[in-house]
Scaffold this motif. Sequence first.
Motif, short mmCIF file in Angstrom:
data_model
loop_
_atom_site.label_atom_id
_atom_site.label_comp_id
_atom_site.label_asym_id
_atom_site.label_seq_id
_atom_site.Cartn_x
_atom_site.Cartn_y
_atom_site.Cartn_z
N VAL A 52 4.42 1.83 2.23
CA VAL A 52 5.16 2.95 1.88
C VAL A 52 4.55 4.29 2.36
N ALA A 53 5.11 5.11 3.07
CA ALA A 53 4.55 6.45 3.07
C ALA A 53 5.45 7.58 2.24
N LEU A 54 4.65 8.06 1.29
CA LEU A 54 5.32 9.21 0.79
C LEU A 54 4.76 10.49 1.37
N ILE A 55 5.62 11.39 1.82
CA ILE A 55 5.18 12.56 2.50
C ILE A 55 5.22 14.09 1.89
N GLN B 115 -0.95 1.41 -14.53
CA GLN B 115 -0.47 0.53 -13.77
C GLN B 115 -1.48 0.67 -12.41
N HIS B 116 -1.80 -0.52 -12.07
CA HIS B 116 -2.79 -0.49 -10.71
C HIS B 116 -1.99 -0.64 -9.46
N LEU B 117 -2.48 0.13 -8.46
CA LEU B 117 -1.64 0.22 -7.32
C LEU B 117 -2.49 0.75 -6.06
N ASP B 118 -2.33 0.14 -4.97
CA ASP B 118 -3.35 0.56 -3.81
C ASP B 118 -2.72 1.88 -3.23
N VAL B 119 -3.61 2.90 -3.33
CA VAL B 119 -3.06 4.15 -2.94
C VAL B 119 -3.99 4.64 -2.12
N LYS B 120 -3.63 5.30 -0.93
CA LYS B 120 -4.61 6.09 0.06
C LYS B 120 -3.91 7.50 0.10
N VAL B 121 -4.66 8.41 -0.04
CA VAL B 121 -4.27 9.72 0.27
C VAL B 121 -4.84 10.47 1.57
N ILE B 122 -3.78 10.74 2.15
CA ILE B 122 -4.00 11.43 3.71
C ILE B 122 -4.05 12.68 3.83
N MET C 92 0.88 -1.24 -0.04
CA MET C 92 -0.07 0.17 -0.15
C MET C 92 0.92 1.14 0.11
N LEU C 93 0.34 2.17 -0.82
CA LEU C 93 1.27 3.44 -0.84
C LEU C 93 0.40 4.51 -0.16
N TYR C 94 0.95 5.09 0.81
CA TYR C 94 0.16 6.21 1.47
C TYR C 94 0.77 7.46 1.16
N ILE C 95 0.07 8.54 0.75
CA ILE C 95 0.55 9.75 0.19
C ILE C 95 0.02 10.73 1.38
N VAL C 96 1.05 11.32 2.25
CA VAL C 96 0.68 11.89 3.46
C VAL C 96 1.04 13.45 3.41
N GLY C 97 -0.15 14.04 4.04
CA GLY C 97 -0.06 15.22 4.06
C GLY C 97 0.63 15.72 5.47
N LEU C 98 1.71 16.56 5.67
CA LEU C 98 2.23 16.81 6.83
C LEU C 98 1.70 17.81 7.56
N GLY C 99 0.94 18.63 6.84
CA GLY C 99 0.59 19.85 7.42
C GLY C 99 1.74 21.02 7.26
N PRO C 100 1.58 22.17 8.18
CA PRO C 100 2.63 23.03 8.23
C PRO C 100 4.00 22.65 8.80
N GLY C 101 3.82 21.56 9.65
CA GLY C 101 5.19 20.72 10.00
C GLY C 101 5.37 20.51 11.55
N ASP C 102 4.46 21.30 12.36
CA ASP C 102 4.40 20.74 13.82
C ASP C 102 3.48 19.51 13.94
N LYS C 103 3.89 18.69 14.74
CA LYS C 103 3.12 17.53 14.98
C LYS C 103 1.68 17.69 15.51
N SER C 104 1.57 18.94 16.22
CA SER C 104 0.41 19.31 16.89
C SER C 104 -0.67 19.62 15.74
N VAL C 105 -0.50 19.84 14.43
CA VAL C 105 -1.59 20.08 13.56
C VAL C 105 -1.35 19.06 12.63
N MET C 106 -0.85 17.97 12.80
CA MET C 106 -1.04 16.46 11.90
C MET C 106 -2.14 15.98 12.11
N THR C 107 -2.98 15.48 11.08
CA THR C 107 -4.00 14.68 11.48
C THR C 107 -3.70 13.30 11.91
N GLN C 108 -4.66 12.63 12.85
CA GLN C 108 -4.16 11.43 13.40
C GLN C 108 -3.99 10.20 12.36
#
Length: 241
Positions: A73-76, A99-106, A1-17
């Motif tokens: 894999v997490a692509l950040i 190409q088929h690949l399981d992808v989840k955008v966060i 699984m490929l997770y495409i992860v949005g980190l937010g501005p950078g501080d952990k306090s404003v990252m999603t769970q």
Amino acid sequence: MLYIVGLGPGDKSVMTQDALDAIEKCPIIVGYATYMRLVKDMLDGKEMVSTGMRGEMERCEKAIELAAQGKDVALISSGDAGIYGMAGLVFEILANKDQHLDVKVIPGVTASIAASAALGSPLMNDFCHISLSDLMTPWDVITERVDAAAKADFVICLYNPRSKGRPNNLREALDIMLKYKSPDTIVGYGKDVARLKEIEKITTIRDLDEEDINMTTIVIVGNKNTFVHDGRMVTPRGYSL
């Protein structure tokens, strides 16, 4: 699984769970070196694949290759991965290869949302995002979009507003807006929002000091009704008060 992860501005306090969970779950993290440093305390024991500036294609192709081997894999990306981030490029590459690949955008908190919260409530009515980087989009296309947005009196969020290589793009964009907007139009900007050296400032088109603006800044230009009260930038929603 490929997770495409949005980190937010950078501080952990404003990252999603969901973003926190994906980074914890995945043994392999792929990203721009600067973004890797934002979450370095979460990467102990993980395989890290990083590239420098303009290595987007390489990062996406490597993340796809690793995920296609059955690895998690997490692509950040900073901010939201679907807003000037890596999500679109991954899907374009997959489509080009059929190409088929399981992808989840966060999703993550994008710069305009983080800056808006710090400045007050400038995005309460219709707004748009425009990047002033002409690395991917021709400058004449960007100026057409700025003109159209200003003519329609959108609140305009300017990404990638100014850099050493593009010192005049912001001023040119503001000059276009002045065809339709008053020089007294309220402008707010956030620099390094949710990071250690965070700066927010409210000014006007006329008084904006461009030397304060760089690539880690989001500039929000108000509409004709945007005002300032008690140090907060406010765009009315339209309620009858």
